[in-house]
Design a protein around this motif. Structure first.
Motif, mmCIF file in Angstrom:
data_model
loop_
_atom_site.group_PDB
_atom_site.id
_atom_site.type_symbol
_atom_site.label_atom_id
_atom_site.label_comp_id
_atom_site.label_asym_id
_atom_site.label_seq_id
_atom_site.Cartn_x
_atom_site.Cartn_y
_atom_site.Cartn_z
ATOM 1 N N ASN A 235 -21.363 26.639 17.669
ATOM 2 C CA ASN A 235 -21.354 25.817 18.881
ATOM 3 C C ASN A 235 -21.165 24.330 18.591
ATOM 4 N N ASN A 236 -20.755 24.013 17.365
ATOM 5 C CA ASN A 236 -20.572 22.625 16.950
ATOM 6 C C ASN A 236 -19.142 22.181 17.265
ATOM 7 N N ALA A 237 -18.944 21.626 18.457
ATOM 8 C CA ALA A 237 -17.597 21.245 18.893
ATOM 9 C C ALA A 237 -17.014 20.137 18.031
ATOM 10 N N LYS A 238 -17.838 19.214 17.604
ATOM 11 C CA LYS A 238 -17.361 18.107 16.761
ATOM 12 C C LYS A 238 -16.815 18.641 15.447
ATOM 13 N N LEU A 239 -17.543 19.588 14.839
ATOM 14 C CA LEU A 239 -17.073 20.193 13.592
ATOM 15 C C LEU A 239 -15.772 20.957 13.824
ATOM 16 N N ARG A 240 -15.705 21.682 14.922
ATOM 17 C CA ARG A 240 -14.493 22.460 15.214
ATOM 18 C C ARG A 240 -13.274 21.551 15.301
ATOM 19 N N ASP A 241 -13.413 20.388 15.930
ATOM 20 C CA ASP A 241 -12.300 19.457 16.033
ATOM 21 C C ASP A 241 -11.874 18.952 14.654
ATOM 22 N N LYS A 242 -12.841 18.668 13.791
ATOM 23 C CA LYS A 242 -12.524 18.213 12.439
ATOM 24 C C LYS A 242 -11.776 19.288 11.655
ATOM 25 N N LEU A 243 -12.205 20.530 11.813
ATOM 26 C CA LEU A 243 -11.557 21.628 11.101
ATOM 27 C C LEU A 243 -10.137 21.863 11.607
ATOM 28 N N LEU A 244 -9.952 21.718 12.902
ATOM 29 C CA LEU A 244 -8.608 21.879 13.457
ATOM 30 C C LEU A 244 -7.663 20.805 12.916
ATOM 31 N N THR A 245 -8.183 19.621 12.660
ATOM 32 C CA THR A 245 -7.373 18.569 12.042
ATOM 33 C C THR A 245 -6.976 18.955 10.624
ATOM 34 N N LEU A 246 -7.916 19.552 9.882
ATOM 35 C CA LEU A 246 -7.621 19.995 8.520
ATOM 36 C C LEU A 246 -6.577 21.105 8.500
ATOM 37 N N LYS A 247 -6.555 21.898 9.552
ATOM 38 C CA LYS A 247 -5.627 23.028 9.613
ATOM 39 C C LYS A 247 -4.179 22.575 9.460
ATOM 40 N N ASN A 248 -3.868 21.380 9.950
ATOM 41 C CA ASN A 248 -2.498 20.882 9.913
ATOM 42 C C ASN A 248 -2.009 20.584 8.500
ATOM 43 N N THR A 249 -2.951 20.322 7.589
ATOM 44 C CA THR A 249 -2.568 19.965 6.224
ATOM 45 C C THR A 249 -3.017 20.983 5.186
ATOM 46 N N SER A 250 -3.626 22.072 5.620
ATOM 47 C CA SER A 250 -4.155 23.064 4.679
ATOM 48 C C SER A 250 -3.027 23.773 3.944
ATOM 49 N N CYS A 251 -3.188 23.895 2.627
ATOM 50 C CA CYS A 251 -2.186 24.604 1.836
ATOM 51 C C CYS A 251 -2.431 26.109 1.834
ATOM 52 N N ASN A 252 -3.547 26.535 2.395
ATOM 53 C CA ASN A 252 -3.853 27.950 2.584
ATOM 54 C C ASN A 252 -3.968 28.214 4.092
ATOM 55 N N PRO A 253 -3.597 29.420 4.538
ATOM 56 C CA PRO A 253 -3.778 29.728 5.964
ATOM 57 C C PRO A 253 -5.231 29.512 6.380
ATOM 58 N N LEU A 254 -5.456 28.699 7.396
ATOM 59 C CA LEU A 254 -6.793 28.350 7.851
ATOM 60 C C LEU A 254 -6.955 28.734 9.314
#
Length: 375
Positions: A235-254
């Motif tokens: 339920n941590n929306a702030k964390l979810r937003d940060k992770l979605l940002t990382l998804k754009n640059t992840s070298c592994n499927p995230l």
């Protein structure tokens, strides 16, 4: 007349509530004539309870060492120590309100705060119904210790020995395991040793999305092994937003997820779980024979859980987070180590804990057996 069982929990984290819900679901299944309810002792409509919960979460965030100090100090308290008495005095009115509202025939606790309040009411002659405690960690803490509690359902032999050493008769202690949702018994773990696909790494921080989840995702970018990464922010929306940002640059499927009811499926398909050491999450992982990498356990009870799980050989601790990628590479390259961890998880797991607890509670409240002897 229908018998009433009231399960009293507390929403400090999500594990205590999940344990109560698991027992409720099994009681509803095996004993539909029984009236079963789950209540949150620290719900937001009660300002004091909400304040206590928010204070706890803020201490973990800002002053974790202070919280750890208080936790360790309370661990050394004697059975009649002031910390339990203060907790009981603060919370007795809430418990009296619940008793008046629900008028239960039996009380079951999955958090020590309401347990303290009810034990006080029993000692002072204001409560006389059977009471049970479902201990939701892998280690003992004196906050749970009350001679007024008729039955204890615990995770392991270590807690049984601690309770008995503090004056609780063995015939009141039942080693059932920590109750988890019945759906974890319906989702058998896949045979990962034959999985030739890309290994899936599951990262979780409980319902509140706590722990070093973002750091773990960043660290895994340097892994030499090709991975699929699933990060659950709860339920941590702030964390979810940060992770979605990382998804754009992840070298592994995230894959980034918020709160989900599909944890059993995610665990069944994962090769490793990276998590803090919340007892419910870890019990769910054990049921799926899923090796654990414990990153940034919260101070207090989760630190003790981490120690227990590593001693049992089902988990490894990793600190700091930047070393995570090399450890994951090493484990995935040595399947015999993962196989040994899965085997030990299988031996330690108790996926039917909720069913066993529900069966005993139902049998007792309907007078088919007498697990609740007089205090």
């Amino acid at each position: 007349m229908s018998k009433k069982i009231l399960l009293v929990s507390a929403s400090i984290g999500s594990g205590h509530i999940q344990a109560a819900n698991a027992v409720r679901d099994e009681l509803n299944r095996i004993s539909p004539a029984t009236n079963v309810a789950v209540v949150d002792f620290l719900d937001q409509e009660i300002s004091l309870g909400h304040l206590i919960k928010e204070t706890y979460l803020k201490m973990l965030d800002v002053l974790p060492h202070a919280y750890d100090f208080l936790y360790r100090k309370s661990q050394k308290s004697q059975p009649g120590a002031s910390v339990k008495n203060v907790t009981a005095l603060i919370m007795k009115r809430k418990m009296l309100k619940l008793l008046y509202e629900y008028r239960p025939d039996m009380l079951v606790f999955t958090h020590p705060f309401p347990c303290c309040a009810a034990a006080y009411l029993c000692r002072t002659g204001q409560l006389s119904i059977p009471m049970a405690a479902v201990m939701t960690d892998f280690s003992f803490h004196p906050m749970w210790l009350h001679k007024e509690i008729n039955a204890y359902f615990v995770a392991n032999n270590e807690i049984q020995h601690a309770l008995h050493g503090n004056g609780i008769a063995n015939d009141r202690i039942f080693i059932t395991g920590i109750p988890i949702s019945p759906k974890f018994t319906q989702t058998p773990p896949n045979n990962r040793t034959k999985d030739r696909g890309i290994p899936e790494i599951l990262i979780m921080g409980g319902g509140l999305g706590l722990g070093a989840i973002e750091e773990a995702v960043i660290s895994l970018q340097s892994a030499k092994t090709q991975l699929k990464i699933i990060a659950v922010a709860g339920n941590n929306a702030k964390l979810r937003d940060k992770l979605l940002t990382l998804k754009n640059t992840s070298c592994n499927p995230l894959t980034v997820m918020g709160y989900t009811e599909r944890i059993n499926e995610l665990m069944a398909n994962a090769s490793l779980l990276i998590t803090k050491s919340g007892a419910l999450t870890c019990s769910e992982a054990l049921s799926q024979e899923l090796p654990l990498l414990l990153l940034s356990p919260l101070p207090g009870q989760e630190e003790d859980n981490a120690n227990f799980l590593t001693q049992q050989g089902v988990a490894l601790r990793i600190s700091p987070a930047h070393q995570l990628a090399s450890l994951v590479d090493e484990l995935l390259s040595k399947p015999h180590i993962l196989a040994a961890m899965r085997s030990k998880a299988h031996d330690l797991s108790k996926p039917a804990a909720a069913n066993h607890i529900a069966l005993m509670l139902s049998a007792s409240i309907h007078n088919r057996t007498a697990i609740f002897s007089a205090s």
